[in-house]
Structure formats: structure tokens, C-alpha cells
Design an enzyme around this catalytic site. Structure first.
Site, PDB file in Angstrom:
ATOM      1  N   GLU A  60      28.538  -8.344  -3.931  1.00 39.22           N
ATOM      2  CA  GLU A  60      28.508  -9.704  -4.910  1.00 39.22           C
ATOM      3  C   GLU A  60      28.890  -9.565  -6.075  1.00 39.22           C
ATOM      4  O   GLU A  60      28.560  -8.184  -6.979  1.00 39.22           O
ATOM      5  CB  GLU A  60      26.949 -10.033  -4.682  1.00 39.22           C
ATOM      6  CG  GLU A  60      26.477 -10.442  -3.216  1.00 39.22           C
ATOM      7  CD  GLU A  60      25.101 -11.033  -3.094  1.00 39.22           C
ATOM      8  OE1 GLU A  60      24.196 -10.786  -4.112  1.00 39.22           O
ATOM      9  OE2 GLU A  60      24.723 -11.502  -1.951  1.00 39.22           O
ATOM     10  N   ARG A 118      49.462 -23.735  -4.330  1.00 37.77           N
ATOM     11  CA  ARG A 118      50.063 -24.137  -3.330  1.00 37.77           C
ATOM     12  C   ARG A 118      49.681 -24.808  -2.063  1.00 37.77           C
ATOM     13  O   ARG A 118      50.302 -25.500  -1.100  1.00 37.77           O
ATOM     14  CB  ARG A 118      50.780 -22.753  -2.689  1.00 37.77           C
ATOM     15  CG  ARG A 118      51.829 -22.355  -3.992  1.00 37.77           C
ATOM     16  CD  ARG A 118      52.500 -21.226  -3.379  1.00 37.77           C
ATOM     17  NE  ARG A 118      51.432 -19.956  -3.535  1.00 37.77           N
ATOM     18  CZ  ARG A 118      51.567 -18.580  -3.210  1.00 37.77           C
ATOM     19  NH1 ARG A 118      52.948 -18.323  -3.111  1.00 37.77           N
ATOM     20  NH2 ARG A 118      50.822 -17.688  -3.395  1.00 37.77           N
ATOM     21  N   HIS A 142      51.526 -24.983  -9.810  1.00 32.94           N
ATOM     22  CA  HIS A 142      52.394 -25.094  -8.818  1.00 32.94           C
ATOM     23  C   HIS A 142      52.927 -26.618  -8.565  1.00 32.94           C
ATOM     24  O   HIS A 142      54.176 -26.933  -8.603  1.00 32.94           O
ATOM     25  CB  HIS A 142      51.898 -24.547  -7.384  1.00 32.94           C
ATOM     26  CG  HIS A 142      53.109 -24.576  -6.304  1.00 32.94           C
ATOM     27  ND1 HIS A 142      54.468 -24.092  -6.247  1.00 32.94           N
ATOM     28  CD2 HIS A 142      53.027 -25.364  -5.364  1.00 32.94           C
ATOM     29  CE1 HIS A 142      54.989 -24.470  -5.357  1.00 32.94           C
ATOM     30  NE2 HIS A 142      54.441 -25.140  -4.483  1.00 32.94           N
ATOM     31  N   ASP A 191      63.827 -23.478  -4.750  1.00 34.15           N
ATOM     32  CA  ASP A 191      63.421 -24.482  -4.036  1.00 34.15           C
ATOM     33  C   ASP A 191      63.347 -25.789  -4.858  1.00 34.15           C
ATOM     34  O   ASP A 191      63.507 -26.087  -6.008  1.00 34.15           O
ATOM     35  CB  ASP A 191      62.191 -24.317  -3.185  1.00 34.15           C
ATOM     36  CG  ASP A 191      60.879 -23.917  -4.090  1.00 34.15           C
ATOM     37  OD1 ASP A 191      60.804 -24.767  -5.341  1.00 34.15           O
ATOM     38  OD2 ASP A 191      60.107 -23.414  -3.741  1.00 34.15           O
ATOM     39  N   LYS A 230      65.154 -24.458   0.469  1.00 34.13           N
ATOM     40  CA  LYS A 230      64.184 -23.257   1.411  1.00 34.13           C
ATOM     41  C   LYS A 230      63.358 -24.066   2.504  1.00 34.13           C
ATOM     42  O   LYS A 230      62.623 -24.979   2.019  1.00 34.13           O
ATOM     43  CB  LYS A 230      63.277 -22.789   0.092  1.00 34.13           C
ATOM     44  CG  LYS A 230      62.492 -21.655   0.808  1.00 34.13           C
ATOM     45  CD  LYS A 230      61.441 -20.972  -0.284  1.00 34.13           C
ATOM     46  CE  LYS A 230      60.473 -21.708  -0.615  1.00 34.13           C
ATOM     47  NZ  LYS A 230      59.429 -21.007  -1.690  1.00 34.13           N
ATOM     48  N   ASP A 248      61.301 -19.500 -11.244  1.00 36.87           N
ATOM     49  CA  ASP A 248      60.063 -19.898 -10.385  1.00 36.87           C
ATOM     50  C   ASP A 248      58.822 -19.958 -11.082  1.00 36.87           C
ATOM     51  O   ASP A 248      58.813 -19.354 -12.121  1.00 36.87           O
ATOM     52  CB  ASP A 248      60.205 -19.075  -9.090  1.00 36.87           C
ATOM     53  CG  ASP A 248      59.653 -19.585  -7.853  1.00 36.87           C
ATOM     54  OD1 ASP A 248      59.289 -20.821  -7.890  1.00 36.87           O
ATOM     55  OD2 ASP A 248      60.109 -18.952  -6.757  1.00 36.87           O
ATOM     56  N   THR A 285      54.968 -12.761  -2.420  1.00 34.31           N
ATOM     57  CA  THR A 285      55.440 -11.706  -1.691  1.00 34.31           C
ATOM     58  C   THR A 285      56.823 -11.138  -2.254  1.00 34.31           C
ATOM     59  O   THR A 285      57.409 -10.241  -1.928  1.00 34.31           O
ATOM     60  CB  THR A 285      55.865 -11.989  -0.394  1.00 34.31           C
ATOM     61  OG1 THR A 285      56.648 -13.167  -0.400  1.00 34.31           O
ATOM     62  CG2 THR A 285      54.447 -12.688   0.109  1.00 34.31           C
TER      63      THR A 285
HETATM   64  C1  R5P Z   1      56.622 -21.856  -3.744  1.00 29.95           C
HETATM   65  O1  R5P Z   1      57.011 -23.164  -3.547  1.00 29.95           O
HETATM   66  C2  R5P Z   1      56.461 -21.353  -4.888  1.00 29.95           C
HETATM   67  O2  R5P Z   1      57.258 -22.096  -5.937  1.00 29.95           O
HETATM   68  C3  R5P Z   1      57.210 -19.956  -5.017  1.00 29.95           C
HETATM   69  O3  R5P Z   1      58.766 -19.951  -4.765  1.00 29.95           O
HETATM   70  C4  R5P Z   1      56.399 -19.155  -3.949  1.00 29.95           C
HETATM   71  O4  R5P Z   1      55.112 -19.470  -3.816  1.00 29.95           O
HETATM   72  C5  R5P Z   1      56.854 -17.784  -4.182  1.00 29.95           C
HETATM   73  O5  R5P Z   1      56.246 -16.932  -3.028  1.00 29.95           O
HETATM   74  P1  R5P Z   1      56.759 -15.835  -2.623  1.00 29.95           P
HETATM   75  O6  R5P Z   1      57.055 -14.667  -3.722  1.00 29.95           O
HETATM   76  O7  R5P Z   1      55.844 -15.183  -1.448  1.00 29.95           O
HETATM   77  O8  R5P Z   1      57.933 -16.049  -1.628  1.00 29.95           O
END
Ligand code: R5P
Length: 298
Positions: A35, A92, A126, A165, A188, A214, A219
Site C-alpha cells: 500500500e 490513450r 495523447h 500516425d 498505422k 510522436d 514499447t
Molecule cells: C499512439 O497513438 C501514440 O501516439 C504512440 O505512437 C504510441 O502510444 C507509441 O506506443 P508504442 O511505443 O508502444 O508503439
């Protein structure tokens, strides 16, 4: 006088310096069963408290820590509670992506309001629509001018900015126009939350140097897939700027393997990842926070 509280020491120190405000004494930790424990260790009755916490890994725990800190400040009689949340986790999940899913960002906004936060500053959400989830003043700062300033020192002949994207076009466009470069976009689709599939580049990248722009590196899959496609289409080099360095395990390796030569991020999450460049957004956040501070110095 308003005081800053938070466990993220490097950014807290920079903000304290930029704002000319002291850092309050507080305790952060956890109990043996996991906790979370927070305690404000000084008098805040009748004052403005400013809480700093990014909702990055461990995300749920950090969100609760901020909410608990706000609750503690409210119970101790703070007059106003402002929050600086440089990285807004769950951003997101800002719409009903599939039936049966929550709108997590909206729920997190309700938690913060319930805890007594009455104004907040955040960075490159985001989706800016998240501002509308709050019934309180929200200042959203952009890291794009900071990245543009950083790149303005370089010679940018044959460079191109690419949004990985469609959702990031506005943000990447702001960066591109500030550095005076053309803008392209990748289309994408996500196969699973961890498997992006880039199907098309809407840009001519042959013999160009590409800067991917971005909001989040989680990931690293998105940047890696776009970089690979850019190289297949004849790009000379690929580098990346991204506001929030979440860096899930394996992200850096994925990005490096894809041939991304340079990665620049902000200190919204104080990344510990070696080999990346970190630019501070403390000044920009301090400027935004000043708009929320009361006129009187309490
Ligand atoms: C997605 O729409 C965001 O703008 C990023 O492109 C995304 O969250 C990146 O995540 P990852 O590094 O896991 O691909």
C-alpha cells in the site's frame, strides 16, 4: 507562499528554481504489503500547494500517490491544490475503443477532481479532448517548441518530419513548421496493443533524413515499424523526438534494432535509459503554472 510537493526530485528542483517557490517537506513510501504511503510534514493550512507527479510506471500506484497527496493537503486545510502531471497515464484510453472497454482517462480525471485538485498543468496529452474531462482549469503545455529550439541549432538540409500516425499530425506539424521542414505521415493500424502494423507512408522519404515526431514511446514498436519502412523506401537516416519516454521493457532495443540513430525526449518521466537525449520542459511548465497561481502570495 505556495509550496511544491512531490517525489520526482530532479524535475521538482528545476520547477522550484523556475518558479522561485520552495519545496515542501513530505514523506513518500509504501507499507510492507505494497500500500502506498504519503505524508505532508509541514503546515499547509490556508496556503496553495502544488503537487508534482507523472502518471508513468508504476502508473496506477503513481496516480494513487498523487490523489492521496491531494487528499492529505485538503484535509490539512490547503486553500488551493494545483497539480502538475507532466505525463498523463491512460491518455490513450480517451474514447470507447471497443464495446465493453472503460474510458480510463475520464475516470482518472474524476479521481483527481474528487481528491480536491482544482487546477492542473500537463504536457502533450495523447488527445487534447481529455482537457474536457475536467471541470477545472487545465493548462496543456506542448514540448514541440522545446524540441524545435533544440533542432534549430542543427543544419537541417534534406530533413523531413514524419508523424507515425494520423492522430499525431497536429503535433508533428507544429514541430515541422517551427523548424521549417516538410511534413509526412504514416498510416498505422494496430494488430494488438503491442503490435502496430504500418501500412503506408504518405511522404517521399528517398534520400531524406527523417525525424519521427510522436507523443509517447512505450514499447517502441510504432517508431521501429515506421523507421523500418522509411529505410525500405530509401531514407538516409531516421531519428526521433517524443515527449514522454515511458520505455516499456525492450523498447530501447527495438528502436535501436530498427536503425533509429538519435532519440530525444523530455524529462516528463525522468527516463533512466542510457543513450538518449533529454531536454527539460521545466521552464514551459513553470510558465503555464503561473497562470493558475492565485494573485496573492498565499
Ligand atoms: C499512439 O497513438 C501514440 O501516439 C504512440 O505512437 C504510441 O502510444 C507509441 O506506443 P508504442 O511505443 O508502444 O508503439
Amino acid at each position: 507562499m505556495p509550496k511544491l510537493f512531490g517525489a520526482n526530485r530532479p524535475l521538482l528542483d528545476k520547477l522550484s528554481h523556475s518558479l522561485g517557490l520552495p519545496i515542501g517537506n513530505a514523506e513518500f513510501g509504501s507499507f510492507p504489503d505494497g500500500e502506498r504511503m504519503v505524508r505532508i510534514l509541514e503546515e499547509v493550512h490556508g496556503t496553495t500547494v502544488i503537487l508534482l507527479q507523472s502518471a508513468g510506471p508504476a502508473i496506477d500506484s503513481n496516480i494513487l500517490e498523487l490523489a492521496f497527496l491531494a487528499d492529505a493537503a485538503r484535509r490539512a486545510g490547503a486553500k488551493k491544490i494545483l497539480a502538475i502531471i507532466p505525463y498523463f497515464g491512460y491518455a490513450r484510453s480517451e474514447r470507447l475503443a471497443a464495446s465493453g472497454s472503460p474510458i480510463a482517462a475520464r475516470f482518472i480525471a474524476e479521481i483527481f477532481a474528487l481528491a480536491g485538485i482544482s487546477g492542473l498543468v500537463t504536457l502533450d496529452l495523447h488527445a487534447s479532448a481529455i482537457v474536457g474531462f475536467f471541470n477545472l482549469p487545465v493548462e496543456e503545455v506542448s514540448a514541440m517548441p522545446v524540441f524545435a529550439e533544440f533542432y534549430s541549432k542543427a543544419s537541417l538540409a534534406d530533413y523531413l518530419v514524419l508523424s507515425p500516425d494520423a492522430g499525431g499530425i497536429r503535433r508533428a506539424g507544429q514541430f515541422a513548421s517551427k523548424v521549417g521542414l516538410p511534413l509526412g505521415v504514416a498510416i498505422k493500424h494496430r494488430l494488438t496493443p503491442t503490435t502496430p502494423r504500418i501500412i503506408e507512408l504518405c511522404a517521399t522519404v528517398e534520400n531524406r533524413r527523417v525525424i519521427l515526431c510522436d507523443d509517447i514511446i512505450s514499447t517502441g514498436g510504432t517508431l521501429a515499424e515506421v523507421a523500418k519502412l522509411a529505410y525500405q523506401h530509401g531514407a538516409k537516416s531516421v531519428e526521433a523526438v517524443a515527449t514522454h519516454a515511458v520505455f516499456a521493457p525492450g523498447a530501447l532495443e527495438r528502436i535501436k534494432e530498427a536503425g533509429i540513430q538519435r532519440i530525444t525526449v523530455t524529462d516528463s518521466l525522468e527516463p533512466q535509459t542510457p543513450g538518449i537525449e533529454i531536454i527539460s520542459i521545466a521552464e514551459a511548465i513553470a510558465l503555464a503554472l503561473k497562470k493558475l497561481l492565485p494573485e496573492t502570495n498565499d
